[in-house]
Design an enzyme around this catalytic site. Structure first.
Site, PDB file in Angstrom:
ATOM      1  CE  LYS A 158      13.489   6.323  -5.413  1.00 34.11           C
ATOM      2  NZ  LYS A 158      12.733   5.147  -5.899  1.00 34.11           N
ATOM      3  CG  MET A 207       9.229   7.799  -3.589  1.00 37.25           C
ATOM      4  SD  MET A 207      10.085   7.116  -2.155  1.00 37.25           S
ATOM      5  CE  MET A 207      10.726   5.589  -2.818  1.00 37.25           C
ATOM      6  CB  SER A 233      10.046   6.988  -7.631  1.00 35.13           C
ATOM      7  OG  SER A 233      10.526   5.753  -7.115  1.00 35.13           O
ATOM      8  CB  ILE A 254       7.818  -0.888  -5.452  1.00 37.80           C
ATOM      9  CG1 ILE A 254       6.835  -1.853  -4.775  1.00 37.80           C
ATOM     10  CG2 ILE A 254       7.083   0.373  -5.923  1.00 37.80           C
ATOM     11  CD1 ILE A 254       6.253  -1.346  -3.489  1.00 37.80           C
ATOM     12  CB  ALA A 255       5.493  -0.730  -9.895  1.00 37.31           C
ATOM     13  N   GLY A 256       8.941  -0.763 -11.216  1.00 40.59           N
ATOM     14  CA  GLY A 256       9.727  -0.248 -12.330  1.00 40.59           C
ATOM     15  C   GLY A 256      10.517   1.002 -12.010  1.00 40.59           C
ATOM     16  CB  SER A 257      10.891   2.980  -8.899  1.00 41.67           C
ATOM     17  OG  SER A 257       9.535   3.278  -8.734  1.00 41.67           O
TER      18      SER A 257
END
Length: 610
Positions: A158, A207, A233, A254-257
């Site tokens: 990434k 992101m 992201s 950080i929240a499902g990326s």
């Protein structure tokens, strides 16, 4: 003094007063206009500078020489798409030339990504010749016992994760002012483990949404359906794995990326315990790399692959003394390989079918049922688990902490003069609603939007209010820990992303659907997703009458009208979660689901235009 002023005023006629007033207003307008025009000029100059940087970056990418793309392969027709584990094994067995494999995958990356009209456009920067050189320099004297875990495995990174010599932007044009001078620690570790970076994957500006699009590299497409997003992201990397362009990718979450793109792309994704790995050297999409909310809800790197075994190899490669000696903030927890490899002991699995906030679609419900049936048939005990907090509480808490500053402030600051992409327009508008109007809207809007508006404030919240929300977060973690311990379960299995990949451009209106993904981030627990099934012809719906009354709203209508229509064949996954530092057990459960369900579907939309 006062008498002098009074005398002077008495001499002024009304016309004199008016002239003084008019001149004052005129001077004020002139000064204001000058300042406005100066600010406008500075803004335009900055935008022109950023546009120049974007053009330069694109030109450098387009003009970069890749000799390996012109290289003839020994027998391309016999080259196979291999997993990371298979790649390592065949290189060690001398049945696969690592240089030929890099050349083969480089050609595949170029073939399915480059075309502006039909390409998936998942790649930020190409590192084909560098990868070939690395493959040429691999130590030939290693054996199966001495070779590192990722020996000879090509990987995508990434682009925010920091690869030496590349831009690390997080989709922000202002980060095009210089290239990475060194690898980030995660990249350094996988290189030591024998991995070969072959490209960097595209992401979304800032992101923070489930798409991968920005003004630098453009929009990434889903290889299952080019009209849909591969998620975000880490969406570019997920698409590359799904197409077989790379066997393995390293993202961040950080929240499902990591897990959202994995769900959308029909691959495996794993988010480790949030404090088990290091993000040292990775960019943060905030000004000066300062993301304050990260102390409460930190981001973590993790793998995406076709198989759970490949994710296991990444964790084995990274959880070494090199990690915690390089970053003293990471606890020195070795990876317990024996827990993952134990395929004999029976498991007690807790499950829940909904978080009460966003009802899963029919395919997602079937995916969970088929998974539980398969686990039960194999002798594992599956018991219903009652979550101690529901999605309404969890989502409000996440929004309350992440938006504590108010007005999308740190996100907009991070742009440093660049305009926000349209996908964020809903969030920006909502964050800037005056509090007096917010008070009214909370009482007239549908319940979900009202709930989210009520969790934020124009201008931000007080320190005391933030302290209370942080205390709530700690209480939530305690509640879930106690509930899992009292239930005596090894892991929790529950819906993955509750709907299939969305069409491009609407992620900002469907943030409510992320609720299943960010729960492990709030808890700091490890979590992964495993593809299970695809949408059937009769499941292309999201009927209002099937939903709880408090979910029959705009988000549901968008889901019904734009996401579920023509979604046949799109993949759906299930999620697995375990308590902190039980990453090995989480992967063990994921492996068991993978073995029992045996998902075989592959994307094909990206092939139709070649």
């Amino acid at each position: 003094m006062m008498e002098s002023i009074t005398s002077t005023l008495q001499l002024l006629t009304p016309k004199d007063v008016w002239n003084v007033f008019a001149h004052t207003i005129t001077i004020g307008l002139i000064v204001g206009t000058v300042f406005f025009l100066d600010d406008y000029r500075i803004k335009i100059d900055r935008q022109n500078q950023l546009n120049d940087w974007i053009r330069r970056a694109r030109q450098e990418k387009a003009s970069k020489e890749h000799k390996v793309l012109d290289m003839a392969l020994d027998d391309e027709s016999k080259m196979e798409l291999l997993t990371a584990k298979e790649t390592r094994e065949q290189i060690l067995a001398k049945t696969l030339d690592p240089k030929q494999n890099v050349a083969f995958l480089a050609k595949r990356c170029r073939a399915y990504n480059q075309d502006r009209k039909y390409g998936v456009n998942a790649i930020a920067e190409e590192l084909y010749d560098e990868a070939y050189e690395t493959a040429s320099s691999l130590d030939k004297n290693v054996t199966a016992d001495t070779a590192p875990p990722l020996y000879g495995v090509p990987v995508s990174i990434k682009e925010s994760n920091g690869v030496k010599g590349t831009f690390s932007t997080g989709g922000l044009a202002c980060r095009l002012n210089k290239r990475q001078e060194e690898d980030s620690l995660p990249v350094e570790l996988i290189r030591k483990a024998g991995a070969i970076p072959i490209c960097t994957g595209n992401t979304i500006q800032l992101m923070m949404l489930a798409e991968s699009t920005n003004r630098i590299w453009g929009r990434s497409r889903n290889p299952w359906d080019l009209s849909r997003t591969p998620g975000g992201s880490s969406g570019g990397d997920a698409a590359l794995v799904a197409m077989g362009c790379v066997p393995l990718a390293i993202g961040s979450d950080i929240a499902g990326s990591i897990r959202i793109p994995a769900c959308f792309s029909g691959i495996v994704g794993f988010k480790p315990t949030s404090t088990r790995l290091s993000g040292k050297g990775c960019m943060k999409p905030r000004k000066d790399d300062k993301a304050g909310s990260g102390i409460a809800i930190p981001a973590t790197g993790g793998p995406m692959a076709k198989t759970v075994d490949d994710c296991f190899l990444v964790m084995k490669a990274m959880c070494t003394p090199d990690l915690w000696e390089s970053d003293l903030n990471v606890p020195p927890v070795p990876f317990k390989e024996e827990i993952y490899l134990d395929q004999q002991s029976k498991l007690k699995i807790g499950y829940f079918t909904t978080d009460g906030w966003f009802e899963p679609c029919a395919t997602s419900k079937r995916a969970l049922k088929e998974t539980l049936d398969a686990l039960t048939k194999a002798g594992h005990e599956c018991v219903e688990f009652e979550p101690p907090t529901d999605g309404w509480h969890n989502y409000g808490l996440l929004v309350g902490i992440n938006s504590a500053e108010g007005n999308f402030k740190s996100f907009l600051e991070a742009l440093e003069g660049e305009e926000c992409i349209n996908e964020y327009s809903t969030l920006i508008r909502a964050s800037n609603i005056p509090d007096w109007l917010r008070w009214i809207l909370v009482r007239v809007l549908d319940k979900r939007r009202a709930h989210l508006l009520g969790s934020t404030r124009n201008g931000g919240i007080s320190v005391f209010e933030l302290w209370k929300r942080t205390a709530e977060l700690l209480s939530l973690r305690s509640a879930w820990s106690d509930a899992v311990r009292e239930a005596g379960v090894d892991a929790l299995v529950y819906p993955g992303f509750p709907i299939p990949a969305a069409p491009h451009g609407i992620s900002g209106d469907l943030t409510a659907a992320v609720s299943y993904m960010f729960m492990p981030n709030l808890l700091l627990w490890p979590s992964g997703v495993v593809p299970v099934t695809t949408v059937r012809t009769d499941e292309q719906h999201y009927r209002m009458e099937d939903l709880p009354l408090n979910q029959r709203d705009k988000a549901a209508k968008i889901t019904a009208d734009r996401v579920m229509k023509n979604s046949e064949g799109m993949p759906l996954s299930v999620s697995v979660m375990t308590p902190a530092f039980e990453d090995e057990k989480c992967l063990r459960v994921m492996k068991e689901i993978e073995r029992l369900v045996d998902f075989k579907a592959e994307p094909s939309a990206y092939k139709k235009y070649r």
